[in-house]
Design a protein around this motif. Structure first.
Motif, mmCIF file in Angstrom:
data_model
loop_
_atom_site.group_PDB
_atom_site.id
_atom_site.type_symbol
_atom_site.label_atom_id
_atom_site.label_comp_id
_atom_site.label_asym_id
_atom_site.label_seq_id
_atom_site.Cartn_x
_atom_site.Cartn_y
_atom_site.Cartn_z
ATOM 1 N N SER A 41 0.821 -1.196 0.000
ATOM 2 C CA SER A 41 0.000 0.000 0.000
ATOM 3 C C SER A 41 0.853 1.243 0.000
ATOM 4 O O SER A 41 2.060 1.196 -0.170
ATOM 5 C CB SER A 41 -0.895 -0.011 1.248
ATOM 6 N N GLU A 69 -9.882 -3.651 -0.562
ATOM 7 C CA GLU A 69 -10.779 -2.951 0.356
ATOM 8 C C GLU A 69 -10.632 -1.441 0.249
ATOM 9 O O GLU A 69 -11.612 -0.706 0.306
ATOM 10 C CB GLU A 69 -10.509 -3.409 1.794
ATOM 11 N N LEU A 70 -9.405 -0.960 0.108
ATOM 12 C CA LEU A 70 -9.146 0.468 0.021
ATOM 13 C C LEU A 70 -8.549 0.764 -1.349
ATOM 14 O O LEU A 70 -7.535 0.176 -1.724
ATOM 15 C CB LEU A 70 -8.177 0.898 1.131
ATOM 16 N N LYS A 135 -10.537 7.277 2.931
ATOM 17 C CA LYS A 135 -10.538 6.138 3.853
ATOM 18 C C LYS A 135 -11.824 5.307 3.770
ATOM 19 O O LYS A 135 -11.976 4.325 4.493
ATOM 20 C CB LYS A 135 -10.349 6.626 5.289
ATOM 21 N N ASP A 136 -12.739 5.702 2.895
ATOM 22 C CA ASP A 136 -14.034 5.036 2.802
ATOM 23 C C ASP A 136 -13.907 3.711 2.054
ATOM 24 O O ASP A 136 -13.653 3.684 0.851
ATOM 25 C CB ASP A 136 -15.026 5.952 2.087
ATOM 26 N N THR A 137 -14.081 2.608 2.774
ATOM 27 C CA THR A 137 -13.946 1.277 2.154
ATOM 28 C C THR A 137 -15.231 0.831 1.456
ATOM 29 O O THR A 137 -15.255 -0.232 0.836
ATOM 30 C CB THR A 137 -13.569 0.229 3.224
ATOM 31 N N THR A 138 -16.294 1.638 1.538
ATOM 32 C CA THR A 138 -17.550 1.279 0.878
ATOM 33 C C THR A 138 -17.636 1.836 -0.542
ATOM 34 O O THR A 138 -18.570 1.527 -1.285
ATOM 35 C CB THR A 138 -18.760 1.784 1.685
#
Length: 287
Positions: A41, A69-70, A135-138
């Motif tokens: 990352s 995820e990110l 930072k939003d993983t959705t």
């Protein structure tokens, strides 16, 4: 590292943890080893290793599921690993421009390294709160804009998360004046290359929070006058810049936050610009 170090340019970094994971089963944590769980990352890079070596090391490591995820974790793997890149593109890839659309086959694709060789990337937001969207993983839809300020055009790489995997699904090419941030981009192009215009575009005063230019180990908070700007001014990227749209919504162009972020070396500058009496002005600087 203070602003003086920033002006010398950003450097790619490779964290010692990357090498530790090659020689130990536990890497840099106290947790039990998890198979293929080393996420390459933005936090996995340290200075002294060249870009080609970094890309080779990343290419040799299978990208773990956690990197999907990110988006930031994914894009760094995508930009450095040619094999992964080909696997994560929907071929034939749709390419759109003002004249219509065409399709790229896998055999026609040339590896895109994005901002990896620069050692930093840039982001544009409407306000400081939007910075947290990274930072939003959705998030399931992200656009990476490659902005050519010199030639005034923008190439947009559209990524979708499909069945849990990030995929490049489309490329859109537009003139810069068609971009949602066109007014600011036209201003920034001149601000970053014309010293006289830059001086005229400074608010009086500028709110500042960051390293003391006379002492790298001290910080200072307060106001600086335009005539003192040169001592605090970062080296601004010109020609090619990037913007990652994580889903943030851009409203009427009255304020922009321009972020310069080093690739995992801890360096970050946030420049706040506001429209005052119809003209863009630099009003705040945070580091």
């Amino acid at each position: 590292m203070g602003i003086k170090g920033m002006r010398k340019g950003f450097v790619l970094v490779f964290v010692v943890c990357l090498f530790m994971t090659m020689w130990t089963s536990t890497g840099c944590s106290d947790k039990k080893p998890v198979e293929n769980d080393t996420v390459l990352s933005v936090d996995t890079f340290v200075d002294t290793v060249k870009v080609d070596t970094m890309s080779q090391l990343i290419a040799e490591q299978p990208m773990p599921k956690a990197a999907d995820e990110l988006f930031d974790d994914f894009i760094f793997n995508f930009a450095a690993n040619n094999k992964l890149q080909l696997e994560r593109i929907q071929f034939p890839l749709k390419v759109k421009n003002s004249e219509g659309e065409s399709f790229l086959e896998e055999s026609q694709w040339k590896m895109e390294t994005f901002f990896m060789e620069q050692g930093y990337y840039t982001l544009i937001f409407d306000n400081l709160k939007q910075v947290e969207v990274v930072k939003d993983t959705t998030t399931n839809h992200v656009i990476v804009e490659k902005i050519d300020l010199k030639n005034e055009h923008v190439k947009k790489y559209v990524f979708e998360r499909i069945h849990g995997n990030w995929m490049l699904t489309e490329i859109d090419k537009d003139a810069m004046f068609m971009d949602v941030n066109s007014s600011f981009l036209a201003f920034y192009r001149r601000f970053s290359t014309d010293p006289d215009f830059q001086l005229k575009s400074l608010n009086d005063p500028i709110i500042f929070n960051g390293p003391d230019p006379d002492d790298d180990f001290e910080t200072m908070t307060g106001e600086i006058a335009p005539e003192s700007w040169e001592a605090f001014a970062p080296e601004l990227p010109t020609n090619i810049i990037y913007n990652i749209m994580y889903g943030q919504k851009y409203s009427e162009e009255t304020q922009k936050v321009f972020v310069i972020r080093g690739i995992a070396n801890g360096l970050e500058i946030q420049l706040v610009f506001k429209k005052i009496n119809g003209d863009w002005k630099l009003t705040e600087q945070y580091e």
